[in-house]
Design an enzyme around this catalytic site. Structure first.
Site, PDB file in Angstrom:
ATOM      1  N   HIS A  67      -1.490  -4.641 -20.359  1.00 11.60           N
ATOM      2  CA  HIS A  67      -2.207  -3.275 -20.408  1.00 11.60           C
ATOM      3  C   HIS A  67      -1.275  -1.961 -20.783  1.00 11.60           C
ATOM      4  CE1 HIS A  67      -2.010  -1.551 -16.286  1.00 11.60           C
ATOM      5  NE2 HIS A  67      -2.255  -2.782 -16.141  1.00 11.60           N
ATOM      6  N   ASP A 182       3.414  -0.051 -14.142  1.00  6.81           N
ATOM      7  CA  ASP A 182       2.106  -0.873 -14.284  1.00  6.81           C
ATOM      8  C   ASP A 182       1.150  -0.219 -15.312  1.00  6.81           C
ATOM      9  OD1 ASP A 182      -0.431  -2.177 -13.920  1.00  6.81           O
ATOM     10  OD2 ASP A 182      -0.933  -1.225 -12.048  1.00  6.81           O
ATOM     11  N   GLU A 214      -7.608  -1.126 -18.799  1.00  7.65           N
ATOM     12  CA  GLU A 214      -7.439  -2.175 -17.675  1.00  7.65           C
ATOM     13  C   GLU A 214      -7.796  -1.423 -16.301  1.00  7.65           C
ATOM     14  OE1 GLU A 214      -5.700  -4.782 -14.599  1.00  7.65           O
ATOM     15  OE2 GLU A 214      -5.232  -2.740 -15.099  1.00  7.65           O
ATOM     16  N   GLU A 215      -7.341  -0.452 -16.233  1.00  9.89           N
ATOM     17  CA  GLU A 215      -7.011   0.423 -14.743  1.00  9.89           C
ATOM     18  C   GLU A 215      -8.689   0.973 -14.565  1.00  9.89           C
ATOM     19  OE1 GLU A 215      -5.014  -0.016 -12.943  1.00  9.89           O
ATOM     20  OE2 GLU A 215      -2.910  -0.019 -13.676  1.00  9.89           O
ATOM     21  N   ASP A 237       1.149  -9.017 -16.267  1.00  8.99           N
ATOM     22  CA  ASP A 237       0.845  -7.625 -15.517  1.00  8.99           C
ATOM     23  C   ASP A 237       1.951  -7.758 -14.165  1.00  8.99           C
ATOM     24  OD1 ASP A 237      -0.194  -5.366 -14.697  1.00  8.99           O
ATOM     25  OD2 ASP A 237      -2.436  -6.133 -15.172  1.00  8.99           O
ATOM     26  N   HIS A 332       0.848   1.734  -7.922  1.00  8.66           N
ATOM     27  CA  HIS A 332      -0.123   2.810  -8.327  1.00  8.66           C
ATOM     28  C   HIS A 332       0.247   4.084  -7.676  1.00  8.66           C
ATOM     29  CE1 HIS A 332      -4.087   0.849  -9.540  1.00  8.66           C
ATOM     30  NE2 HIS A 332      -3.100   0.491 -10.426  1.00  8.66           N
TER      31      HIS A 332
END
Length: 360
Positions: A67, A182, A214-215, A237, A332
Site C-alpha cells: 500500500h 508502512d 489500506e490504513e 507489508d 505507526h
C-alpha cells in the site's frame, strides 16, 4: 553496498507525502521508479497503481500488493486566531502527535508547514501530567494570527496533513528510519523485485500493485481481485517486532535483521472480523523457496493488525491469499524503522518465489 538501489527507491518513496485518500504524489513517484519494468500500467478509479509483466501464461496472474498510503491527519476546523484542529486518518497512538513538525498539502499541491501544540507542562495540573493528550485536544500552528491568514496559505477544512520528516540511515549503519515505512518499504521491494526480473522470461503473469486506503480499512484488496481475477494475492507489508524495551516477545516474536516474515495468521480484534488465516499450502510454498535458496525467514503470527490480503481473500470466485512481511520497529509513528538486510532478503525471497511458483 548490495542494497544501494533498494535504499534509494525507499528514500524516494518514503520522502513523498501521501495520506490515505491522497496518494497521487506517491503514485507518481512509484510510476517513475517502475519505468521500463512492466508491459502494461493501469490506474483504476480508486487510484490503485497496477503494473503488469506478462508471462508465457498470460491468464495465470499472481498479484503482489503494497500500500502507498500512510497514516496522517485531516484538518477539520480553523480557529479565529489561525490555529487549526485536526482528526486522525488511520490508527494513531495519541502520544505521538504532540510537539511534531507537520506538513499540510493544499488543494493545489502546495506544502504548508506547521507544528502541533498543547498546553505547556508548566501550567498543567497534577492530574493532567498523568494523562495522555488526546488528538482532539491538539492544534496545529502555522505562524498565522487569523483564520484569514491561515486560509490564505491554502489551508482549508478537508486538507490532509502528515509528519514533516525526511528519512535517513541511522549513523551509516543498516537501519533506515522514516515517516512512511508502512508501507513504502513494501512498495520499494516490489520495484526492486521487478528490476531483478527485468530480463527473466516468466511462466506466469506478474502484477505488482501500489494500493490505496489500506490504513483506513484495507479497502483495495477486494476490488483488485474482482478486477484482475488472479490465482494468488500476496500483501507485501510490514509487521510488528520484539527486541525493544516494553515489547513482549511472546506477542511480537519477529525480530529485526533476521529476515522476512512469512505470514501465517493475523487478526485485528479492534476492527473485528478482519484477518488472514493463510492456507498452509501457500506458507509451505514460500518456506520451501526460502530453504532452497538459504534465505533466512521468520514465521509471523500476530494480533492487532491486518493487510489487504484480508479483503482480497473474500473477493472474486476464489483466491489464494497471504503475505510476506518486513519487520519494523515503531509502527505507526513518524520514526518507523527497518533493517535493510531484511528488505534485501525480502526481495530475494519474492523474486525466487515468483520464478518457482509454477513448479510445485
Amino acid at each position: 553496498m548490495a542494497y544501494e538501489s533498494l535504499l534509494q527507491t525507499l528514500k524516494n518513496l518514503d520522502n513523498t507525502y501521501g495520506v490515505s485518500g491522497d496518494e497521487s504524489a506517491v503514485a507518481a513517484v512509484l510510476r517513475k521508479e517502475m519505468e521500463g519494468l512492466y508491459d502494461e500500467h493501469i490506474e483504476d478509479p480508486m487510484g490503485n497503481q497496477i503494473f503488469v509483466k506478462y508471462g508465457k501464461n498470460r491468464d495465470r496472474k499472481l498479484v503482489f500488493s503494497a500500500h502507498m498510503d500512510e497514516i496522517g491527519f485531516i484538518i477539520n476546523y480553523i480557529e479565529e486566531n489561525g490555529l487549526a484542529r485536526f482528526f486522525p486518518v488511520g490508527y494513531h497512538d495519541d502520544r505521538t502527535a504532540v510537539n511534531q513538525d507537520m506538513v499540510v498539502m493544499t488543494d493545489d499541491g502546495k506544502a504548508v508547514y506547521g507544528v502541533t501544540g498543547s498546553k505547556p507542562a508548566h501550567i498543567m495540573s497534577e492530574e493532567e501530567h498523568h494523562q495522555v493528550i488526546k488528538i482532539e485536544d491538539l492544534f496545529v500552528d502555522f505562524g498565522t494570527e487569523s483564520a484569514e491568514e491561515t486560509r490564505a496559505l491554502g489551508v482549508e477544512i478537508g486538507c490532509y496533513m502528515g509528519f514533516a520528516r525526511e528519512g535517513y540511515v541511522l549513523n551509516g549503519g543498516k537501519y533506515y528510519t522514516g515517516k512512511a515505512i508502512d508501507d513504502r518499504a513494501g512498495c520499494a521491494v516490489l520495484v526492486e523485485t521487478l528490476k531483478r526480473l527485468k530480463n527473466v522470461e516468466l511462466e506466469n503473469t506478474i502484477v505488482m500493485v501500489g494500493s490505496v486506503q489500506e490504513e483506513v480499512g484495507m479497502r483495495a484488496g477486494g476490488p483488485l481481485v474482482n478486477r484482475l481475477n488472479p490465482e494468488l494475492f500476496m500483501a507485501i507489508d510490514v509487521t510488528l517486532t520484539g527486541g525493544t524495551p516494553g515489547v513482549e516477545e511472546s506477542k511480537c516474536s519477529c525480530m529485526m535483521g533476521k529476515g522476512p516474515a512469512v505470514k501465517f495468521y493475523d487478526w485485528d480484534p479492534i476492527l473485528g472480523a478482519t484477518g488472514n488465516n493463510v492456507p498452509r499450502r501457500l506458507t509451505k510454498k514460500i518456506i520451501d523457496v526460502a530453504k532452497r535458496h538459504n534465505i533466512p525467514f521468520q514465521r509471523e503470527v500476530i494480533t492487532g493488525g491486518g493487510t489487504d490480503a484480508w479483503s482480497a481473500a473474500m473477493a472474486g470466485g476464489s483466491v489464494l491469499a497471504g503475505g510476506i512481511s518486513i519487520p519494523q520497529r515503531y509502527m505507526h509513528t513518524a520514526v518507523g524503522t527497518v533493517h535493510m538486510e531484511d528488505m534485501e532478503q525480502t526481495v530475494a525471497l519474492l523474486a525466487n518465489f515468483i520464478q518457482e511458483y509454477h513448479k510445485n
